[in-house]
Design an enzyme around this catalytic site. Sequence first.
Site, PDB file in Angstrom:
ATOM      1  N   ARG A  77       0.855  -1.194   0.000  1.00  0.00           N
ATOM      2  CA  ARG A  77       0.000   0.000   0.000  1.00  0.00           C
ATOM      3  C   ARG A  77       0.889   1.242   0.000  1.00  0.00           C
ATOM      4  O   ARG A  77       1.739   1.398   0.888  1.00  0.00           O
ATOM      5  CB  ARG A  77      -0.888  -0.014   1.260  1.00  0.00           C
ATOM      6  CG  ARG A  77      -1.699   1.246   1.414  1.00  0.00           C
ATOM      7  CD  ARG A  77      -2.566   1.246   2.674  1.00  0.00           C
ATOM      8  NE  ARG A  77      -3.194   2.561   2.757  1.00  0.00           N
ATOM      9  CZ  ARG A  77      -3.223   3.335   3.829  1.00  0.00           C
ATOM     10  NH1 ARG A  77      -2.687   2.923   4.970  1.00  0.00           N
ATOM     11  NH2 ARG A  77      -3.781   4.517   3.797  1.00  0.00           N
ATOM     12  N   HIS A 121      -3.207  10.967   0.970  1.00  0.00           N
ATOM     13  CA  HIS A 121      -2.613  10.763   2.298  1.00  0.00           C
ATOM     14  C   HIS A 121      -2.036  12.112   2.726  1.00  0.00           C
ATOM     15  O   HIS A 121      -0.835  12.263   2.930  1.00  0.00           O
ATOM     16  CB  HIS A 121      -1.557   9.661   2.234  1.00  0.00           C
ATOM     17  CG  HIS A 121      -1.227   9.038   3.565  1.00  0.00           C
ATOM     18  ND1 HIS A 121      -1.339   7.687   3.816  1.00  0.00           N
ATOM     19  CD2 HIS A 121      -0.787   9.577   4.717  1.00  0.00           C
ATOM     20  CE1 HIS A 121      -0.961   7.420   5.061  1.00  0.00           C
ATOM     21  NE2 HIS A 121      -0.624   8.571   5.637  1.00  0.00           N
ATOM     22  N   GLU A 166      -7.442   8.308   6.600  1.00  0.00           N
ATOM     23  CA  GLU A 166      -7.675   8.959   7.890  1.00  0.00           C
ATOM     24  C   GLU A 166      -8.201  10.386   7.745  1.00  0.00           C
ATOM     25  O   GLU A 166      -7.525  11.346   8.154  1.00  0.00           O
ATOM     26  CB  GLU A 166      -6.394   8.947   8.728  1.00  0.00           C
ATOM     27  CG  GLU A 166      -5.823   7.555   8.967  1.00  0.00           C
ATOM     28  CD  GLU A 166      -4.577   7.565   9.871  1.00  0.00           C
ATOM     29  OE1 GLU A 166      -4.181   8.641  10.317  1.00  0.00           O
ATOM     30  OE2 GLU A 166      -4.022   6.490  10.111  1.00  0.00           O
ATOM     31  N   ASN A 292      -7.180   1.795  10.211  1.00  0.00           N
ATOM     32  CA  ASN A 292      -5.841   1.935  10.785  1.00  0.00           C
ATOM     33  C   ASN A 292      -5.997   1.925  12.294  1.00  0.00           C
ATOM     34  O   ASN A 292      -6.800   2.673  12.839  1.00  0.00           O
ATOM     35  CB  ASN A 292      -5.197   3.262  10.359  1.00  0.00           C
ATOM     36  CG  ASN A 292      -4.916   3.303   8.864  1.00  0.00           C
ATOM     37  OD1 ASN A 292      -5.044   2.295   8.176  1.00  0.00           O
ATOM     38  ND2 ASN A 292      -4.536   4.468   8.374  1.00  0.00           N
ATOM     39  N   TYR A 294      -3.937   1.687  16.176  1.00  0.00           N
ATOM     40  CA  TYR A 294      -2.692   1.745  16.940  1.00  0.00           C
ATOM     41  C   TYR A 294      -2.890   1.573  18.435  1.00  0.00           C
ATOM     42  O   TYR A 294      -2.153   0.860  19.088  1.00  0.00           O
ATOM     43  CB  TYR A 294      -1.972   3.079  16.668  1.00  0.00           C
ATOM     44  CG  TYR A 294      -1.451   3.170  15.261  1.00  0.00           C
ATOM     45  CD1 TYR A 294      -0.179   2.711  14.935  1.00  0.00           C
ATOM     46  CD2 TYR A 294      -2.238   3.683  14.225  1.00  0.00           C
ATOM     47  CE1 TYR A 294       0.307   2.758  13.640  1.00  0.00           C
ATOM     48  CE2 TYR A 294      -1.770   3.738  12.920  1.00  0.00           C
ATOM     49  CZ  TYR A 294      -0.502   3.269  12.638  1.00  0.00           C
ATOM     50  OH  TYR A 294      -0.026   3.295  11.350  1.00  0.00           O
ATOM     51  N   GLU A 363      -3.359  -0.222   8.341  1.00  0.00           N
ATOM     52  CA  GLU A 363      -2.153   0.173   9.071  1.00  0.00           C
ATOM     53  C   GLU A 363      -2.220  -0.379  10.483  1.00  0.00           C
ATOM     54  O   GLU A 363      -3.263  -0.336  11.135  1.00  0.00           O
ATOM     55  CB  GLU A 363      -2.013   1.699   9.219  1.00  0.00           C
ATOM     56  CG  GLU A 363      -1.605   2.428   7.981  1.00  0.00           C
ATOM     57  CD  GLU A 363      -1.490   3.938   8.206  1.00  0.00           C
ATOM     58  OE1 GLU A 363      -1.245   4.371   9.356  1.00  0.00           O
ATOM     59  OE2 GLU A 363      -1.653   4.665   7.229  1.00  0.00           O
TER      60      GLU A 363
HETATM   61  O1  IFM Z   1       2.590   7.776  10.021  1.00  0.00           O
HETATM   62  C1  IFM Z   1       1.217   7.749  10.226  1.00  0.00           C
HETATM   63  C2  IFM Z   1       0.492   7.533   8.907  1.00  0.00           C
HETATM   64  O2  IFM Z   1       0.824   8.489   7.965  1.00  0.00           O
HETATM   65  C3  IFM Z   1      -0.998   7.591   9.130  1.00  0.00           C
HETATM   66  N1  IFM Z   1      -1.407   6.712  10.185  1.00  0.00           N
HETATM   67  C4  IFM Z   1      -0.683   6.786  11.431  1.00  0.00           C
HETATM   68  C5  IFM Z   1       0.806   6.672  11.183  1.00  0.00           C
HETATM   69  C6  IFM Z   1       1.567   6.733  12.513  1.00  0.00           C
HETATM   70  O3  IFM Z   1       1.315   7.926  13.175  1.00  0.00           O
END
Ligand code: IFM
Length: 461
Positions: A77, A121, A166, A292, A294, A363
């Site tokens: 990606r 992006h 995002e 995405n 985290y 992500e």
């Molecule tokens: O680096 C970023 C990415 O560009 C978008 N999602 C989160 C990642 C980590 O912060």
Amino acid sequence: MSTLLFPPGFVFGTATAAYQIEGATQADGRGPSIWDTFSREPGRVLNGDTGDTACDHHRRWPQDVALLRDLGVDSYRFSIAWPRVQPTGSGPANRKGLDFYSRLVDAVLAAGIEPAVTLYHWDLPQALEDHGGWRERDTAHRFAEYTAIVADTLGDRVPRWITLNEPWCSAFLGYASGHHAPGSREGTPALAAAHHLLLGHGLAMDALRAVGVREAGITLNLDHVIPATPTDEAAALRARTQRNLIWTDPLLLGRYPLSEQDTWQQLIVDQTFRRDGDLATISAPLDFLGINYYTPSVVRDAPYRQQDPALRDAMDNRFEGVPQPEARHTAMDWPVVPHTLRDLLTDLKDHYGDALPPVHITENGSAEHDTVRADGSVDDPDRVAYLSEHLAAVSDALREGVDVRGYYVWSLLDNFEWAYGYDRRFGIVHVDYPTQRRTPKSSYHWYRRTIAANRTARRAP
Ligand code: IFM
């Protein structure tokens, strides 16, 4: 890894984004983006870093494609820089800009890897920001025009398309908190930006459908929001509204959430930026939802930061984050709580039912304090643990019936981490910026083995 469940055809991938890796910000007629402008403003990016050179991927991409091939991923990606394709955000295509991506796509395909393209992006052409950026409806139409140009050139070769990455960051970090480009702090205009991003997505989907691409969707950074105590439920709903529902409800249900009234109050009284028919465009069927993920948030009720509504930004929603001291924290200071990825996915399925399309985790990854050892190697056990535990959470979600089709590690390379510049490293490949030497970390070798083991498993009769 033998207990993990991944169905036949499950996609293992890794991801990058244009401004974070390419450099060459003036090559081949590329125009300036909002991140070129923002990163030059004093105090915006740690250490004054910019994307001018980044990982020099614009010149070194053959080496990066070789790293992908050796890694054994099914899909790569990456994003297309709008200002390479349309230097001022409108008008005819800049052929040299498009040719770069055309060559990249061919090389990725030749390596036996499926390209997955993100169209936006965060690198909006500066010329569009000069006309109001995403606050303006016209930007949604310009985005559809740009999408049509890219799809016309690459649509026959790229199977998976992501309109926006995002949009929460674009709308809220860009126009409400000011932590990202273009760096403004606004109220209602940030909500208009959110709507125009969604509209741009819907119009771009039409453009992608027009050329018959195989799969098209959008990527959201959804949050798993946990109330600190039972009395913080209303605050948690406001947090969920701002982080998730303002995106998922229009996309999946064709309506804005009722909870937006309590979340934004006076800021949402004027809705003239929303027009009849927009929600039908926005909610056109998705082939997949990119997520995405985290870290989760624990939130509690809080007073407005700004008492005067006229001065309030769109992230002033009467909730605040609560520390999570029991969790390990990454170099971003983000708590690591892997099972919350499973919880987010199962909650989405429970909430949206059949309206939830198949999901790709587009992500997932962690920034860690990596050190290069005397022999040049980089051992990153914390990242390996982070990735393997989140992959296990994806497997658990599959077991619980969520239709997850793929998982992409963020990121292939250490890169420009936005407001943190080069100070935070998410890569499974270390980049020594002065020499641009690439060194696969132990997480790269772990991922390679994991993909190989699970590929055998899922192809077994
Ligand atoms: O680096 C970023 C990415 O560009 C978008 N999602 C989160 C990642 C980590 O912060």
